[in-house]
Write a protein that holds these residues in place. Structure first.
Motif, short mmCIF file in Angstrom:
data_model
loop_
_atom_site.label_atom_id
_atom_site.label_comp_id
_atom_site.label_asym_id
_atom_site.label_seq_id
_atom_site.Cartn_x
_atom_site.Cartn_y
_atom_site.Cartn_z
N LEU A 11 -0.78 -6.92 -8.62
CA LEU A 11 -0.56 -8.27 -7.83
C LEU A 11 -0.50 -8.17 -6.36
O LEU A 11 0.38 -7.23 -6.08
CB LEU A 11 0.53 -8.85 -8.46
CG LEU A 11 1.24 -9.98 -8.07
CD1 LEU A 11 0.30 -11.43 -8.10
CD2 LEU A 11 2.63 -10.33 -8.90
N VAL A 12 -0.82 -8.99 -5.57
CA VAL A 12 -0.80 -8.97 -4.11
C VAL A 12 -0.55 -10.36 -3.73
O VAL A 12 -1.13 -11.29 -4.09
CB VAL A 12 -1.73 -8.02 -3.30
CG1 VAL A 12 -2.91 -8.75 -3.55
CG2 VAL A 12 -1.58 -7.69 -1.96
N GLN A 13 0.17 -10.49 -2.51
CA GLN A 13 0.36 -11.72 -1.98
C GLN A 13 -1.02 -12.09 -0.93
O GLN A 13 -1.65 -11.28 -0.61
CB GLN A 13 1.70 -12.00 -1.04
CG GLN A 13 2.92 -11.90 -1.90
CD GLN A 13 3.94 -12.09 -0.81
OE1 GLN A 13 3.83 -11.92 0.25
NE2 GLN A 13 5.27 -12.51 -1.62
N PRO A 14 -1.31 -13.39 -0.98
CA PRO A 14 -2.52 -13.89 0.02
C PRO A 14 -2.21 -13.17 1.48
O PRO A 14 -0.76 -13.20 1.91
CB PRO A 14 -2.30 -15.17 0.08
CG PRO A 14 -1.45 -15.51 -1.07
CD PRO A 14 -0.71 -14.56 -1.70
N GLY A 15 -3.19 -12.51 1.93
CA GLY A 15 -2.99 -11.77 3.25
C GLY A 15 -2.90 -10.39 3.13
O GLY A 15 -2.82 -9.53 3.95
N GLY A 16 -2.50 -9.99 1.89
CA GLY A 16 -2.44 -8.61 1.75
C GLY A 16 -3.53 -7.63 1.62
O GLY A 16 -4.66 -8.15 1.56
N SER A 17 -3.37 -6.38 1.23
CA SER A 17 -4.55 -5.35 0.99
C SER A 17 -4.17 -4.68 -0.29
O SER A 17 -3.14 -4.42 -0.70
CB SER A 17 -4.30 -4.47 2.26
OG SER A 17 -4.49 -5.26 3.35
N LEU A 18 -5.39 -4.09 -0.81
CA LEU A 18 -5.50 -3.17 -1.93
C LEU A 18 -6.56 -2.45 -1.73
O LEU A 18 -7.48 -2.67 -1.07
CB LEU A 18 -5.64 -3.93 -3.59
CG LEU A 18 -4.29 -4.64 -3.87
CD1 LEU A 18 -4.92 -5.31 -4.91
CD2 LEU A 18 -3.22 -3.79 -4.20
N ARG A 19 -6.43 -1.23 -2.24
CA ARG A 19 -7.55 -0.28 -2.24
C ARG A 19 -7.75 0.10 -3.70
O ARG A 19 -6.86 0.87 -4.30
CB ARG A 19 -7.18 1.06 -1.52
CG ARG A 19 -8.23 1.88 -1.20
CD ARG A 19 -7.74 3.23 -0.76
NE ARG A 19 -9.00 4.05 -0.21
CZ ARG A 19 -8.83 5.31 -0.15
NH1 ARG A 19 -7.68 6.10 -0.44
NH2 ARG A 19 -9.68 6.07 0.49
N LEU A 20 -8.98 -0.04 -4.00
CA LEU A 20 -9.52 0.13 -5.42
C LEU A 20 -10.02 1.58 -5.31
O LEU A 20 -10.73 1.85 -4.29
CB LEU A 20 -10.49 -0.72 -5.85
CG LEU A 20 -9.86 -2.27 -5.89
CD1 LEU A 20 -11.05 -3.18 -6.67
CD2 LEU A 20 -8.66 -2.35 -6.68
#
Length: 121
Positions: A11-20
């Protein structure tokens, strides 16, 4: 036994980042073109990004260009998807895909089980 194991969703907020990340085993990783797909609730699975066997060529769906980056490390049998400036419409299950490009896996098509990305405030 061929395996593609995705990780990094959440779960991440709009504008955030994730690395799969997707770790492959059971086949010659450098012999496969790799892709990330996603499937949102009630929608068809779509291709998000692809990368050739040695990382020289990449491609992206228009909706993620400039925000997502696909890369691979053949020494680690791993493909990555860096996702920045995430939007609620990026919410989906993200799947790793391998397509065999050379013998002996030419024509093979392998899938991971997916990792859920939820973009919400």
């Amino acid at each position: 036994q061929v395996q593609l194991v995705e990780s990094g969703g959440g779960l991440v907020q709009p504008g955030g980042s994730l690395r799969l990340s997707c770790v492959a085993s059971g086949f010659t990783f450098s012999g496969a073109a790799m892709s990330w797909y996603r499937q949102a609730p009630g929608k068809e699975r779509e291709s998000v990004a692809g990368i050739d066997r040695f990382g020289g060529t990449t491609n992206y769906v228009d909706s993620v260009k400039g925000r997502f980056t696909i890369s691979r490390d053949n020494a680690k049998n791993t493909v990555y998807l860096q996702m920045n400036s995430l939007k609620p419409e990026d919410t989906a299950v993200y799947y790793c895909n391998a397509r065999g490009a050379i013998f002996p896996i030419y024509g093979a098509n392998y899938w991971g089980k997916g990792t859920l990305v939820t973009v919400s405030s």
